[in-house]
Design a protein around this motif. Structure first.
Motif, mmCIF file in Angstrom:
data_model
loop_
_atom_site.group_PDB
_atom_site.id
_atom_site.type_symbol
_atom_site.label_atom_id
_atom_site.label_comp_id
_atom_site.label_asym_id
_atom_site.label_seq_id
_atom_site.Cartn_x
_atom_site.Cartn_y
_atom_site.Cartn_z
ATOM 1 N N LEU A 574 0.744 -1.379 -0.149
ATOM 2 C CA LEU A 574 -0.006 -0.031 -0.081
ATOM 3 C C LEU A 574 0.890 1.182 0.082
ATOM 4 N N ARG A 575 1.896 1.180 0.770
ATOM 5 C CA ARG A 575 2.985 2.288 0.745
ATOM 6 C C ARG A 575 4.056 2.369 -0.577
ATOM 7 N N LYS A 576 3.742 1.420 -1.378
ATOM 8 C CA LYS A 576 4.750 1.405 -2.680
ATOM 9 C C LYS A 576 6.266 1.312 -2.090
ATOM 10 N N ARG A 577 6.523 0.409 -0.998
ATOM 11 C CA ARG A 577 7.957 0.376 -0.789
ATOM 12 C C ARG A 577 8.396 -1.117 -1.007
ATOM 13 N N ILE A 578 7.892 -1.902 -1.727
ATOM 14 C CA ILE A 578 8.374 -2.832 -2.142
ATOM 15 C C ILE A 578 9.417 -3.177 -3.198
ATOM 16 N N THR A 579 10.485 -3.327 -2.730
ATOM 17 C CA THR A 579 11.667 -3.487 -3.926
ATOM 18 C C THR A 579 12.062 -4.924 -4.322
ATOM 19 N N GLU A 580 12.928 -5.184 -5.276
ATOM 20 C CA GLU A 580 13.195 -6.587 -5.547
ATOM 21 C C GLU A 580 14.054 -7.002 -4.391
ATOM 22 N N LYS A 581 14.830 -6.194 -3.759
ATOM 23 C CA LYS A 581 15.705 -6.837 -2.982
ATOM 24 C C LYS A 581 14.686 -7.251 -1.790
ATOM 25 N N LYS A 582 13.602 -6.496 -1.272
ATOM 26 C CA LYS A 582 12.462 -6.974 -0.185
ATOM 27 C C LYS A 582 11.913 -8.380 -0.810
ATOM 28 N N ARG A 583 11.586 -8.438 -2.206
ATOM 29 C CA ARG A 583 10.908 -9.553 -2.525
ATOM 30 C C ARG A 583 11.863 -11.066 -2.599
ATOM 31 N N ALA A 584 13.281 -10.772 -2.875
ATOM 32 C CA ALA A 584 14.167 -11.515 -2.868
ATOM 33 C C ALA A 584 14.363 -12.108 -1.049
ATOM 34 N N GLU A 585 14.231 -11.145 -0.321
ATOM 35 C CA GLU A 585 14.462 -11.574 1.191
ATOM 36 C C GLU A 585 13.399 -12.481 1.656
ATOM 37 N N TRP A 586 11.978 -11.833 1.295
ATOM 38 C CA TRP A 586 10.882 -12.588 1.506
ATOM 39 C C TRP A 586 10.809 -13.886 0.956
#
Length: 791
Positions: A574-586
């Motif tokens: 919702l806050r548009k704070r998802i980065t590729e690094k965050k996706r990979a970490e999750w």
């Protein structure tokens, strides 16, 4: 004696020794040596090979190596141990069948351990079996039991029959304790083959089998956490109840709406609230508002680490172990009336037929106007007025009851399974008084359940369609084997289920066909047994039972860690704070999170069930000789399970069915009387009397109620024997099976998959077909061994 034998074998740890060689080398009496070797095998300190030689566990023998020397024969599995000593290896690899492990081949592994198992060639009975080659991961580091002193040592007599019966203890901390004291100990496992585990004193639980000591024992037994870390508690105390103006300004403000909660009368952690609005063109906006716990519990903080370790709140009878400290769970995060609270909201636009026209996901702030209970809402659904102070919500409740009824009808029309099982709540009073309360608020609970299901599905679809990693709640299709058995069993009852891929809609149609018929509960039981357990996963695999393509848990972040994770993911989106690094970490972290959350959920459920059984046995102890109406909830080859109206379940053993000589008929899924042809099967009404109750063993024995004036005898009434032409009766009425050379004992089921399914939500009793046999005398044991060698 056992220490002497172990020291002798450790001199050549890779060698296999025969009984005669051990007797001759140590100059022992045969009976004495055999008894000691049997004890060492039972305790996992020695392995008895198929050639009846003895070797240290983990030694470089044929037991440890793959058969034929070929690599890749072993597999990783979780070990399930039966109280009689044998076990089953449940493979981690999908599609592989469970494997029987004989009593002498556990190699020191305990119930629940993660092990490497090596399959062995079938024995004379042609049944597959295997041996434990290595323990990869221990399931527990603590256990409970009673203190005993013998042979100059302190011992723990285990509470759990699936674990080794006796563990030697270090003396430190035991001063002043008497034999029989209930204690918890830390288990130290040996790091070298042939050495035995030992325990270190942790905690005194009590002297008697009272509810308090039993509760503490259950907490230790299931590895539950009682205390929060000092860092987490300090962090919780620093959280303010005041919401900063800047936070209020950036959120959607729902404080002007009639938002309210519906929970149990004794609930304190209110994590969901609802409201309804009337929009133009026959559309209704339903709001599902969930406490924004992620605003206060930051990732990697002390609070977060403690919450992750627990993964779920545990609701034991008379005791709650919350996932979060009380300042959060019952305070700053709880959606109490009249207080501003931060929420994540799902706004659903629904038409009168229950179809979703649109939805919105928002960060918001609410102020609940009322705290309703299930009883109040159920009374209103049945035509009674609301309490006067809540009368202004009557129109909203009427509308929500109608909308959620339409939602449920739509859900069932798409194939969701709808089982009608009873649920019983166990309440413990301040003075230890026990109350068993059947839960009967179907309309009120359905209202809340339908809205929570809809919110969970909406968030799951929203994240999946955008390719966002999450923790999903998955329920996979039944296995091919389970479904084939279901098709066969239903066919015996006259119900036709299509072969091929299982469909929830087809199963729901079977439930509808059986509704109101005598076999309804048999059909429900068979369907339930065929289903897998739901779990958490990093992949969206769908939910078979709900007939949902997308599903996760979003609505209970105060008491479930996966919900908290989903909140963090959704807020980042919702806050548009998802980065590729965050996706990979999750993507890297979520699989382990899902496995951990599933395991802790199972532990919490088992602990709740375990302590509930104890309290129900306490209740039954005070009702011995009393008569109650019940329903047959399970039928096996060794007796009948009967559930009373208050949820208590006990067993009538075959020998206590005195009016006839009964045997189990699989084709009928029933016990059938030899003379009268009377059938007893799931769902039958039965008047029973309570004979005895054993809280420690979690067992209640029942018998059919006697007719008025019939004399009660201490001995079983004589039953008419079956005709000579009939089969020779074993425990289940079948011909007596020949003794198995390697495979599992005849008529003995896997410990985690009994021959029955309980129809109430509370599974009750760890039963076996007959009392555990006593240790055979040396002469008996020796004669059996000699016969086996000659065959």
């Amino acid at each position: 004696m056992t220490d002497t034998i172990l020291e002798f074998l450790r001199k050549q740890p890779d060698k296999q020794y025969g009984l005669r060689e051990i007797i001759r080398s140590l100059r022992l009496e045969r009976a004495e040596a055999k008894e000691s070797l049997d004890r060492l095998v039972a305790e996992g300190k020695l392995i008895e090979t198929r050639r009846h030689t003895y070797v240290l566990p983990g030694a470089g023998s044929e037991i440890r190596k793959p058969v034929g020397g070929r690599p890749g024969r072993g597999f990783v599995a979780k070990l399930q141990v039966h109280p009689l000593g044998f076990g089953f290896a449940m493979p981690e690899e999908p599609g592989r069948e469970d494997l029987y492990i004989p009593k002498g081949s556990l190699a020191g592994a305990w119930h629940g351990d993660r092990v490497v198992v090596v399959p062995q060639p079938p024995g004379r009975d042609r049944k597959p079996w295997g041996v434990v080659a290595e323990v990869l991961e221990r399931a527990r580091d603590r256990m409970t039991g009673r203190l005993d002193f013998k042979r100059g040592f302190a011992w723990l007599i285990s509470d759990d029959p699936k674990l080794p019966r006796m563990i030697k203890l270090m003396p430190l901390g035991l001063g002043g304790l008497e034999a029989g004291a209930r204690i918890a100990v830390k288990i130290n496992y040996p790091d070298r083959p042939g050495h035995e585990p030992y325990g270190e004193f942790l905690e005194y639980l009590g002297q008697a089998d009272d509810p308090q000591s039993e509760t503490e024992a259950v907490i230790v037994k299931h590895n539950l956490l009682k205390e929060f870390s000092p860092e987490a508690l300090a962090e919780a105390e620093r959280i303010s109840f005041e919401i900063p103006p800047s936070e209020l300004e950036r959120r959607s403000d729902f404080r002007g709406l009639n938002i309210f909660t519906i929970d149990g009368a004794d609930a304190k952690d209110f994590d969901d609230a609802i409201h309804v609005e009337r929009l133009p063109k026959g559309i209704f906006r339903v709001g599902v508002h969930i406490a924004d716990v992620s605003h206060y519990v930051k990732e990697h903080s002390a609070l977060d680490k403690d919450a992750y370790a627990r993964a779920t709140s545990v609701y034991l009878p008379g005791r709650v172990l919350p996932m979060l400290p009380e300042r959060l769970s019952n305070g700053v995060c709880s959606l109490v009336p009249g207080e501003d609270r931060l929420v994540l909201s799902v706004l659903l636009d629904i038409d009168k037929d229950g179809h979703i026209r649109d939805y919105q996901l928002r960060e918001g702030v609410i102020r609940s106007v009322a705290r309703l209970t299930y009883n109040q809402v159920q009374d209103y659904a049945e035509g009674k007025p609301l309490p006067e102070e809540y009368s202004f919500l009557a129109a909203d409740l009427t509308l929500l009851l109608a909308l959620t009824k339409a939602l449920k009808e739509d859900r069932l029309a798409h194939g969701a399974l709808d089982f009608h099982f009873s649920e019983v709540k166990v309440e413990v009073g301040e003075e230890g008084s026990l109350h068993l309360i059947p839960i009967r608020e179907p309309d009120a609970r359905s209202l809340v359940e339908e809205l929570m299901l809809l919110a969970n599905r909406t968030v799951a679809r929203h994240l999946f369609e955008r390719g966002i990693p999450a923790l999903f709640r998955v329920h996979e299709d039944p296995t091919e084997k389970a479904y084939a058995e279901l098709v066969q069993n239903l066919a015996r009852l006259g119900y036709k289920l299509p072969h091929g891929e299982p469909s929830p809609k087809a199963l729901q149609e079977i439930l509808k066909q059986a509704e109101g018929k005598p076999e309804e509960k048999v059909v429900s039981s068979l369907l339930l047994r065929s289903l897998r357990l739901a779990r958490y996963a990093a992949e969206n695999l769908g939910h078979f039972g709900l007939a949902a393509e997308h599903y996760l848990h979003f609505t209970s972040p105060i008491r479930r860690y996966p919900d908290l994770v989903v909140h963090r993911v959704l807020k980042a989106l919702l806050r548009k704070r998802i980065t590729e690094k965050k996706r990979a970490e999750w993507a890297e972290r979520f699989p382990d999170m899902a496995l951990h959350a599933s395991e802790r959920e199972r532990a919490a459920e088992e602990a709740e069930r375990d302590l509930t059984k104890f309290y129900q046995c306490l209740w039954a102890q005070g009702q011995v000789g009393q008569t109650f109406g019940g329903i047959v909830s399970g039928v096996t080859d060794f007796g009948v399970f009967v559930a009373l109206e208050n949820g208590v379940e006990g067993m009538i053993r075959l020998e206590n069915l005195r009016d006839d000589y009964y045997h189990y008929t699989p084709d009928l899924l029933a016990l059938v009387g030899q003379r009268s042809k009377r059938r007893i099967r799931i769902g039958d009404a039965l008047e029973v009397s309570i004979m005895a109750a054993n809280p420690a063993a979690r067992q209640i024995d029942m018998e059919p109620a006697r007719a008025e004036g019939q004399a009660r005898s201490g001995k079983p009434a004589k039953r008419e024997k079956p005709a000579k032409a009939g089969p020779t009766r074993g425990r289940g009425g079948d011909k007596k099976a020949t003794r198995s050379a390697v495979g599992p004992p005849a008529k003995r089921e896997r410990p985690d998959r009994g021959a029955r399914a309980t129809l109430s939500k509370i599974y009750f009793g760890e039963w076996s077909g007959s009392p555990a046999p006593e240790r055979p005398s040396e002469s008996q044991s020796g004669s059996r061994r000699r016969r086996r060698r000659r065959s």
